[in-house]
Write a protein that holds these residues in place. Structure first.
Motif, PDB file in Angstrom:
ATOM      1  N   ALA A  81      70.386   8.777  56.778  1.00 12.40           N
ATOM      2  CA  ALA A  81      70.708   9.996  56.044  1.00 12.40           C
ATOM      3  C   ALA A  81      70.560   9.728  54.544  1.00 12.40           C
ATOM      4  CB  ALA A  81      72.124  10.442  56.354  1.00 12.40           C
ATOM      5  N   VAL A  82      69.721  10.566  53.886  1.00  9.37           N
ATOM      6  CA  VAL A  82      69.520  10.458  52.441  1.00  9.37           C
ATOM      7  C   VAL A  82      69.650  11.861  51.865  1.00  9.37           C
ATOM      8  CG1 VAL A  82      67.896   9.862  50.613  1.00  9.37           C
ATOM      9  CG2 VAL A  82      67.979   8.488  52.683  1.00  9.37           C
ATOM     10  N   GLU A  83      70.687  12.108  51.092  1.00 10.75           N
ATOM     11  CA  GLU A  83      70.926  13.370  50.388  1.00 10.75           C
ATOM     12  C   GLU A  83      70.845  14.585  51.315  1.00 10.75           C
ATOM     13  OE1 GLU A  83      68.149  13.462  47.212  1.00 10.75           O
ATOM     14  OE2 GLU A  83      68.993  11.710  46.229  1.00 10.75           O
ATOM     15  N   GLY A 106      61.409  14.494  73.388  1.00 11.51           N
ATOM     16  CA  GLY A 106      62.568  14.887  74.191  1.00 11.51           C
ATOM     17  C   GLY A 106      63.863  14.313  73.636  1.00 11.51           C
ATOM     18  N   CYS A 107      63.815  13.065  73.187  1.00 15.76           N
ATOM     19  CA  CYS A 107      65.013  12.443  72.603  1.00 15.76           C
ATOM     20  C   CYS A 107      65.380  13.122  71.283  1.00 15.76           C
ATOM     21  CB  CYS A 107      64.785  10.956  72.385  1.00 15.76           C
ATOM     22  SG  CYS A 107      64.741  10.003  73.906  1.00 15.76           S
ATOM     23  N   LEU A 108      64.369  13.509  70.507  1.00 15.87           N
ATOM     24  CA  LEU A 108      64.634  14.186  69.228  1.00 15.87           C
ATOM     25  C   LEU A 108      65.283  15.544  69.460  1.00 15.87           C
ATOM     26  CD1 LEU A 108      64.327  14.376  66.152  1.00 15.87           C
ATOM     27  CD2 LEU A 108      62.052  15.319  66.534  1.00 15.87           C
ATOM     28  N   THR A 109      64.764  16.325  70.392  1.00 15.51           N
ATOM     29  CA  THR A 109      65.362  17.644  70.651  1.00 15.51           C
ATOM     30  C   THR A 109      66.757  17.512  71.250  1.00 15.51           C
ATOM     31  OG1 THR A 109      64.235  17.731  72.780  1.00 15.51           O
ATOM     32  CG2 THR A 109      63.153  18.836  70.935  1.00 15.51           C
ATOM     33  N   THR A 110      66.961  16.519  72.105  1.00 16.00           N
ATOM     34  CA  THR A 110      68.288  16.309  72.694  1.00 16.00           C
ATOM     35  C   THR A 110      69.297  15.922  71.623  1.00 16.00           C
ATOM     36  OG1 THR A 110      67.248  15.562  74.731  1.00 16.00           O
ATOM     37  CG2 THR A 110      69.580  15.069  74.466  1.00 16.00           C
ATOM     38  N   ALA A 111      68.885  15.036  70.716  1.00 10.18           N
ATOM     39  CA  ALA A 111      69.789  14.619  69.640  1.00 10.18           C
ATOM     40  C   ALA A 111      70.106  15.778  68.706  1.00 10.18           C
ATOM     41  CB  ALA A 111      69.167  13.466  68.868  1.00 10.18           C
ATOM     42  N   SER A 112      69.119  16.615  68.409  1.00 12.91           N
ATOM     43  CA  SER A 112      69.355  17.783  67.547  1.00 12.91           C
ATOM     44  C   SER A 112      70.269  18.784  68.241  1.00 12.91           C
ATOM     45  CB  SER A 112      68.030  18.459  67.206  1.00 12.91           C
ATOM     46  OG  SER A 112      67.193  17.577  66.520  1.00 12.91           O
ATOM     47  N   LEU A 127      72.740  18.114  58.818  1.00  9.78           N
ATOM     48  CA  LEU A 127      71.629  17.348  58.258  1.00  9.78           C
ATOM     49  C   LEU A 127      70.311  18.011  58.641  1.00  9.78           C
ATOM     50  CD1 LEU A 127      72.755  13.708  59.078  1.00  9.78           C
ATOM     51  CD2 LEU A 127      72.709  14.788  56.847  1.00  9.78           C
ATOM     52  N   ALA A 128      69.366  18.027  57.704  1.00  9.29           N
ATOM     53  CA  ALA A 128      68.037  18.563  57.976  1.00  9.29           C
ATOM     54  C   ALA A 128      67.205  17.494  58.684  1.00  9.29           C
ATOM     55  CB  ALA A 128      67.370  18.974  56.674  1.00  9.29           C
ATOM     56  N   VAL A 129      66.576  17.855  59.768  1.00 10.46           N
ATOM     57  CA  VAL A 129      65.830  16.915  60.582  1.00 10.46           C
ATOM     58  C   VAL A 129      64.316  17.115  60.391  1.00 10.46           C
ATOM     59  CG1 VAL A 129      65.703  15.954  62.920  1.00 10.46           C
ATOM     60  CG2 VAL A 129      67.724  17.172  62.218  1.00 10.46           C
ATOM     61  N   ASP A 130      63.929  17.844  59.366  1.00  9.15           N
ATOM     62  CA  ASP A 130      62.515  18.165  59.150  1.00  9.15           C
ATOM     63  C   ASP A 130      61.661  16.919  58.965  1.00  9.15           C
ATOM     64  OD1 ASP A 130      63.358  20.755  59.250  1.00  9.15           O
ATOM     65  OD2 ASP A 130      63.462  21.000  57.064  1.00  9.15           O
TER      66      ASP A 130
END
Length: 158
Positions: A81-83, A106-112, A127-130
């Protein structure tokens, strides 16, 4: 001849009519089968080729925040996490608390969906995940065989 001295204690009288059979003299180890555990428990170590050794060390193991499965560090992607944004740490050297994620959409969408990023990185708020999504698009797009070149062209001075 010596005079017989009277004993202060009365003589022992056994209540048993027949004496007990003699006890065989064995130690506890031989009664259990031997000193070594494989002898005691009846293990057959002849089936193992070579010497018995400790399990091989395979490096550090981390947990993916998406699927919650454990994997080697070399298989996972570190994010930091940065800013208020989640940034991919490709070299795994950025300061701060990091979280680990499989290189799998799949892991990214599950974590989000689970809101695992703020919890794993111990940050309050959203947090922005962009940045991570862009990294996945770039990385998986080039792995799929797309011919798009995302690198900037660099002009060398003459």
């Amino acid at each position: 001849m010596r005079p017989v001295r009277a004993s202060r204690c009365p003589p022992r009288v056994s209540s048993r009519r027949t004496p007990l059979p003699p006890v065989p003299r064995t130690s506890r180890a031989t009664a259990l089968g031997g000193w070594w555990p494989e002898q005691r428990w009846g293990l057959d170590l002849s089936v193992i080729d070579g010497a018995v050794s400790a399990p091989q060390y395979e490096g550090p193991v981390r947990t993916c925040i998406g699927c919650r499965k454990r994997a080697s560090v070399s298989e996972l992607l570190r994010v930091v996490a940065v800013e208020g944004r989640v940034v991919v740490d490709e070299r795994r050297r950025m300061p701060g608390r990091g979280a680990w994620l499989h290189l799998d959409p799949g892991c990214l969408t599950t974590a989000s969906r689970r809101r695992a990023f703020p919890r794993a990185l111990r940050v309050s708020g959203v947090l922005a995940v962009d940045g991570v999504e862009e990294y996945f698009d770039r990385r998986l797009g080039s792995d799929r065989g797309d011919k798009t070149d995302t690198r900037k062209s660099r002009v060398l001075p003459r």
